[in-house]
Scaffold this motif. Structure first.
Motif, PDB file in Angstrom:
ATOM      1  N   PRO A   1      41.049  31.883  41.857  1.00 41.38           N
ATOM      2  CA  PRO A   1      41.270  30.862  43.079  1.00 41.38           C
ATOM      3  C   PRO A   1      42.197  31.437  43.885  1.00 41.38           C
ATOM      4  O   PRO A   1      42.061  31.077  45.369  1.00 41.38           O
ATOM      5  CB  PRO A   1      41.563  29.673  42.035  1.00 41.38           C
ATOM      6  CG  PRO A   1      41.005  29.876  41.037  1.00 41.38           C
ATOM      7  CD  PRO A   1      41.064  31.254  40.672  1.00 41.38           C
TER       8      PRO A   1
ATOM      9  N   LEU B   1      40.980  34.356  46.303  1.00 41.72           N
ATOM     10  CA  LEU B   1      40.369  33.887  47.379  1.00 41.72           C
ATOM     11  C   LEU B   1      40.973  33.092  48.382  1.00 41.72           C
ATOM     12  O   LEU B   1      40.454  33.370  49.810  1.00 41.72           O
ATOM     13  CB  LEU B   1      39.069  33.002  46.932  1.00 41.72           C
ATOM     14  CG  LEU B   1      38.066  33.788  45.879  1.00 41.72           C
ATOM     15  CD1 LEU B   1      37.163  32.860  45.260  1.00 41.72           C
ATOM     16  CD2 LEU B   1      37.329  34.750  46.716  1.00 41.72           C
ATOM     17  N   THR B   2      41.881  32.548  48.011  1.00 39.44           N
ATOM     18  CA  THR B   2      42.566  31.546  49.112  1.00 39.44           C
ATOM     19  C   THR B   2      43.503  32.605  49.983  1.00 39.44           C
ATOM     20  O   THR B   2      43.480  32.319  51.004  1.00 39.44           O
ATOM     21  CB  THR B   2      43.566  30.567  48.337  1.00 39.44           C
ATOM     22  OG1 THR B   2      42.978  29.783  47.382  1.00 39.44           O
ATOM     23  CG2 THR B   2      44.483  29.851  49.430  1.00 39.44           C
TER      24      THR B   2
ATOM     25  N   LYS C   1      41.117  34.054  52.451  1.00 41.70           N
ATOM     26  CA  LYS C   1      40.575  33.403  53.439  1.00 41.70           C
ATOM     27  C   LYS C   1      41.659  32.942  54.229  1.00 41.70           C
ATOM     28  O   LYS C   1      41.317  32.929  55.749  1.00 41.70           O
ATOM     29  CB  LYS C   1      40.239  32.055  52.525  1.00 41.70           C
ATOM     30  CG  LYS C   1      39.725  30.904  53.678  1.00 41.70           C
ATOM     31  CD  LYS C   1      39.426  29.632  52.977  1.00 41.70           C
ATOM     32  CE  LYS C   1      38.932  28.452  53.995  1.00 41.70           C
ATOM     33  NZ  LYS C   1      38.340  27.351  53.405  1.00 41.70           N
TER      34      LYS C   1
ATOM     35  N   LEU D   1      32.339  32.351  38.869  1.00 44.88           N
ATOM     36  CA  LEU D   1      33.389  31.621  39.470  1.00 44.88           C
ATOM     37  C   LEU D   1      33.531  31.681  40.844  1.00 44.88           C
ATOM     38  O   LEU D   1      33.731  30.932  41.730  1.00 44.88           O
ATOM     39  CB  LEU D   1      34.697  31.805  38.681  1.00 44.88           C
ATOM     40  CG  LEU D   1      36.296  31.222  39.259  1.00 44.88           C
ATOM     41  CD1 LEU D   1      35.805  29.624  39.039  1.00 44.88           C
ATOM     42  CD2 LEU D   1      37.141  31.363  38.441  1.00 44.88           C
ATOM     43  N   ILE D   2      33.445  33.006  41.194  1.00 44.38           N
ATOM     44  CA  ILE D   2      33.387  33.632  42.680  1.00 44.38           C
ATOM     45  C   ILE D   2      32.450  32.737  43.446  1.00 44.38           C
ATOM     46  O   ILE D   2      32.599  32.300  44.707  1.00 44.38           O
ATOM     47  CB  ILE D   2      33.440  35.036  42.562  1.00 44.38           C
ATOM     48  CG1 ILE D   2      34.773  35.650  42.204  1.00 44.38           C
ATOM     49  CG2 ILE D   2      33.123  35.344  44.207  1.00 44.38           C
ATOM     50  CD1 ILE D   2      34.560  37.102  41.935  1.00 44.38           C
TER      51      ILE D   2
ATOM     52  N   GLU E   1      30.873  29.909  42.500  1.00 44.56           N
ATOM     53  CA  GLU E   1      31.255  28.498  42.441  1.00 44.56           C
ATOM     54  C   GLU E   1      32.175  28.004  43.799  1.00 44.56           C
ATOM     55  O   GLU E   1      32.304  27.012  44.232  1.00 44.56           O
ATOM     56  CB  GLU E   1      31.807  28.358  40.970  1.00 44.56           C
ATOM     57  CG  GLU E   1      32.121  26.766  40.983  1.00 44.56           C
ATOM     58  CD  GLU E   1      32.643  26.349  39.431  1.00 44.56           C
ATOM     59  OE1 GLU E   1      33.419  25.642  39.499  1.00 44.56           O
ATOM     60  OE2 GLU E   1      32.015  27.088  38.626  1.00 44.56           O
ATOM     61  N   LEU E   2      33.045  29.127  43.912  1.00 49.54           N
ATOM     62  CA  LEU E   2      34.139  28.798  44.976  1.00 49.54           C
ATOM     63  C   LEU E   2      33.908  29.428  46.276  1.00 49.54           C
ATOM     64  O   LEU E   2      34.595  29.488  47.088  1.00 49.54           O
ATOM     65  CB  LEU E   2      35.787  29.525  44.412  1.00 49.54           C
ATOM     66  CG  LEU E   2      36.038  29.002  43.010  1.00 49.54           C
ATOM     67  CD1 LEU E   2      37.399  29.741  42.786  1.00 49.54           C
ATOM     68  CD2 LEU E   2      36.417  27.304  43.448  1.00 49.54           C
ATOM     69  N   HIS E   3      32.503  29.650  46.554  1.00 50.66           N
ATOM     70  CA  HIS E   3      32.030  30.158  47.716  1.00 50.66           C
ATOM     71  C   HIS E   3      32.712  31.455  47.986  1.00 50.66           C
ATOM     72  O   HIS E   3      32.958  31.805  49.377  1.00 50.66           O
ATOM     73  CB  HIS E   3      32.125  29.279  48.853  1.00 50.66           C
ATOM     74  CG  HIS E   3      31.436  27.863  48.578  1.00 50.66           C
ATOM     75  ND1 HIS E   3      30.165  27.704  48.651  1.00 50.66           N
ATOM     76  CD2 HIS E   3      32.287  26.864  48.086  1.00 50.66           C
ATOM     77  CE1 HIS E   3      29.883  26.286  48.171  1.00 50.66           C
ATOM     78  NE2 HIS E   3      31.323  25.933  48.079  1.00 50.66           N
ATOM     79  N   GLY E   4      32.910  32.311  47.017  1.00 52.91           N
ATOM     80  CA  GLY E   4      33.873  33.367  47.379  1.00 52.91           C
ATOM     81  C   GLY E   4      32.984  34.640  47.907  1.00 52.91           C
ATOM     82  O   GLY E   4      33.550  35.368  48.554  1.00 52.91           O
TER      83      GLY E   4
END
Length: 844
Positions: free
Chosen positions: A782, A785-786, A789, A815-816, A818-821
């Motif tokens: 998480p 990815l933040t 971004k 997970l990636i 799911e988080l729109h990675g």
């Protein structure tokens, strides 16, 4: 504004009076009925009328109350400037006498009376500030016009400057129509020609000023400060609004010692920007230069408060600037010294006045101290100073700061300078005791030609080696201050004198090794200055071969009595390597560098028990290797390989007490050095080395010790592709597990860019090494990815590459997604392509 309905409220006394009146009325009616004065039918009718009247009054009161409540709920128009409401709508400007969370008209949230009052008070304060600024702006404008008339004597009007002062109260509404331009009017045509001619003359003036500035800069670089100043002045006469000329001329004035004129030039420039740009932020670079130069000129003129204010303004433009902070420290020290000196003078004056009045003085000072002060006063007045006199001065200075202040207040420095010129035995030792640690005394010493006295002594034909050590101690003490250090390093006469002393002392190294050690310490300290092109560094470059021969001769002395001398040599090499030109010259001196690196083995083998004196020497040698690493990478890597650096520094990373603070610098420098060499397969097979580096030095407890970032670079170096198979043999599973957890912590918690970027690289290497265990970094996804971004630069790049590697694991990929990675990674696809076109980058 709406009307407010009011009803009369009865007090308890009114209610009692009304009740008693009703009782009297009822009693009277009963008496009338009993006496026959009224008949029962009339009484009943009157009673009914009264009840109807009372009922109507109650109904009227009820309607009035309902109307009042309705008006309170519905509110009324208003600006909220009075105190007769509880809620206010800022959208439709509506007041409510009851607390209402929403406006009934627009449906938006309301604010309370207190909030509205606070908002209006804020507006009032803003208006006051704007009004004050406008008045200040107007005053500045008026002052500027006066300055123009008095100083500038301009022969032309700069119409563009009229736009710099505006007044809202003086603005006039103008129509939207285009102005009528009388093109055929002869007067307008003459005005147009005049404007073009003025523009042409201004352009020509700027070109002439540029040419003069270029010539002046050349003269300044050659050391002809007077010639440069004259050309800058000519350029200013040509183009008076060319503001950089003022800072250049100010610097020339400073070099000539004309500090008041330099201050004037800096002030003119700062006033210009303060008026026309309303401060220094817009042209921060030139304003910073002007403020710093004015601070220096004020410091030299002892205008300390003004100098301190200029430093504060400088730090607003460039936070944390080291040059400004150093000057600020000097100013504060000087102000403190002056305050202490004034207190001492006041105390002495008070005691003298008290004694004059015949009063008994409480013994705040001992009799011996008073006798010594009396002796100092007699001594200062003497023409001839003896060694015994100087011994008494040293005893007096042993009293501490107060003794030094008293001696300085009595012109004691002049007395000591007189003794130094006559070369009285012990004079330089006494001077060193007096000057040590006090920037004010040291600057005063230089102003009184004290440095020239030292240079003359060093240049004497007759060799007086006995005083050299004290002289070098004085220079080392002054070199602790950055300002004085730069001054000494650029003094041509001093550098030449030190060079002569070096040749004289090297021939007597067996006898005068302590004096030689002091000289090397002076040169070492003067090499620290941040300026790249000092006179001292130029001299080292020019005589580099001879310098290396001297250093080699010294380092070949292995006896214990030469340990301090050798250590000073290491420090001199470390400090001189901060200069890129000298660094390049050292890369050609393999024999000298090999001799220095061999000293590591000798020093480490000779260490014993609790004797930690070896540490400072090893720190210095590692500093040499670390600074050398900033030269040509390929050349240095070959040099390190020839000197077998790995085997020599490896033991420092395997120390049992590695966590102790005394080893912190050694470990950090060792990690830095090894991160710059090529780790071979043989080194990667060193099981103890590989496992301990990973286990020990990327632990979260090591972050504050400054070793994590170089440790990560070294680990990334170890994980080079040719070493992967060797690591499968040497790397323990337990070490890999602990290292992965430590990396996860760093990725999740470290805000330092170097640690984060290098951590991403090493984490990617771990994933490549054991892809099936890539989910160990699951919790970091998480944050990664933040960063991809929201961040930019190296943080984004390294985070994106690591996420792409983690996506090879199915759990991580879930997970990636799911988080729109995946969508986020598409925005940095050019970085992802690096995985397939080049090796993973190693960010320092």
């Amino acid at each position: 504004m709406g009307f407010i309905l009011q009803t009369k409220t009865m007090t308890p006394q009114d209610e009692i009076d009304a009740f008693l009146a009703e009782v009297d009325y009822t009693t009277q009616k009963i008496n009338d009925l009993a006496s026959g004065r009224i008949n029962p039918e009339d009484f009943d009718r009157e009673l009914k009328r009264k009840e109807l009247r009372k009922q109507r009054e109650q109904e009227e009161d009820q309607r009035r109350k309902e109307s009042l409540e309705k008006k309170k709920r519905e509110g009324r128009p208003g600006k909220g400037e009075k105190e007769n409401y509880k809620s206010f709508c800022q959208t439709c400007f509506w007041e409510y006498e009851i607390e209402s969370g929403q406006c009934l008209r627009c449906g938006k949230n309301t604010i309370s009376f207190e909030e509205r009052r606070e908002y209006l008070n804020g507006k009032v304060e803003e208006f006051k500030v704007r009004k004050i600024k406008r008045e200040e702006r107007k005053k500045k404008w008026e002052m500027w016009k006066k300055t123009q008339q008095i100083y500038w004597k301009k022969s032309q009007t700069n119409y563009s400057k009229w736009d710099y002062f505006t007044s809202e109260s003086e603005d006039e509404e103008e129509g939207d129509k285009d102005p009528y331009v009388p093109k055929d009017d002869p007067q307008f045509q003459a005005l147009e020609r005049d404007i073009k001619e003025r523009s042409k003359r201004k352009k020509e003036s700027r070109q002439k000023a540029d040419a003069l500035k270029t010539k002046a800069n050349e003269l300044f670089a050659q050391g002809d400060y007077k010639g440069a100043k004259n050309l800058y002045s000519e350029a200013i006469d040509e183009c008076r609004d060319y503001m950089v000329l003022y800072t250049n001329r100010a610097l020339a004035y400073m070099k000539l010692g004309r500090f008041s004129r330099a201050e004037e030039d800096c002030t003119k420039l700062l006033e210009y920007y303060e008026v026309f740009e309303d401060g220094y932020q817009k042209s921060s670079e030139i304003c910073f230069k002007a403020l710093l130069r004015r601070a220096n000129t004020r410091y030299e003129q002892n205008k300390l408060e003004g100098a301190l204010k200029d430093c504060e303004e400088c730090l607003k433009l460039k936070k944390g600037n080291e040059e400004v902070k150093a000057l600020q420290k000097n100013i504060e020290e000087k102000m403190k010294h002056q305050q202490e000196a004034q207190q001492l003078q006041d105390e002495v004056k008070k005691i003298e006045e008290t004694q004059h009045q015949g009063q008994i003085v409480e013994a705040s000072k001992s009799k011996d101290e008073k006798r010594m002060k009396d002796y100092i006063e007699e001594l200062v007045a003497k023409d001839e100073i003896t060694q015994e006199d100087l011994n008494m001065v040293v005893k007096f200075l042993a009293l501490g700061k107060e003794g030094k202040l008293y001696l300085h207040s009595k012109k004691g420095l002049d007395m000591l300078m007189k003794a130094a010129k006559k070369n009285v035995a012990g004079c330089y030792f006494t001077l060193n005791v007096f000057l040590e640690g006090n920037i004010v005394f040291q600057e005063d010493f230089i102003k009184k030609k004290g440095l020239k006295t030292i240079i003359d002594e060093l240049n004497k034909e007759e060799e007086n080696f006995g005083i050299y050590e004290d002289i070098f101690d004085i220079l080392v003490s002054m070199a602790q201050n950055e300002r004085l250090r730069a001054q000494l390093a650029n003094d041509v006469d001093l550098v030449v004198a030190l060079q002569k002393c070096l040749w004289k002392l090297i021939d007597r190294v067996n006898v005068e090794h302590e004096s030689l050690s002091g000289l090397i310490s002076v040169i070492s300290n003067l090499c620290v200055t941040g300026a790249q092109n000092t006179v001292l560094r130029q001299s080292i470059c020019k005589n580099f071969d001879e310098v290396c021969k001297v250093l080699t001769a010294i380092l070949n002395k292995d006896k214990k009595r030469y340990l301090k001398l050798n250590e000073n040599v290491y420090n001199m090499v470390v400090n001189s390597l901060t200069d890129s030109s000298i660094r390049q010259l050292y890369t050609e001196k393999f024999e000298l560098l090999e001799l220095i690196t061999k000293k590591i083995d000798l020093i480490y083998k000779q260490k014993s028990g609790n004797d930690n004196r070896w540490i400072s020497s090893v720190e210095s040698i590692l500093g040499i290797l670390h600074n050398l690493g900033f030269a040509n990478a390929e050349k240095i890597s070959q040099l390190y390989a020839k000197c077998d650096i790995f085997s020599r520094v490896r033991p420092f990373l395997l120390l049992d007490n590695f966590h102790q603070p005394i080893y912190q610098t050694i470990i950090a420098r060792t990690l830095n050095v090894l991160s710059k060499i090529k780790i071979t397969e043989e080194m990667a097979l060193d099981k103890e080395f590989v496992n301990k580096v990973i286990e020990r030095y990327i632990d979260k407890d090591m972050i504050e010790k400054g070793v994590v970032s170089p440790a990560l670079r070294l680990i990334a170096n170890i994980f080079n592709k040719p070493n992967i198979e060797a690591l499968r043999t040497s790397l323990d599973d337990r070490t890999f597990t602990k290292g992965s957890k430590d990396l996860l912590y760093l990725l999740q918690n470290s805000e330092e860019e170097a640690i984060f970027c290098n951590g991403c690289n090493v984490a990617g290497d771990f994933v490549d090494f054991q892809p099936e265990r890539g989910d160990v970094f699951y919790d970091a996804i998480p944050k990664l990815l933040t960063i991809v971004k929201d961040s930019t630069g190296n943080r984004r790049k390294n985070a994106a590459i690591l996420v792409a590697k983690l996506a090879k694991n199915s759990k991580n990929l879930e997970l990636i997604r799911e988080l729109h990675g995946i969508e986020i990674l598409h925005s940095v696809s050019n970085y992802i392509c690096l995985l397939y076109t080049s090796p993973s980058p190693r960010d320092s």
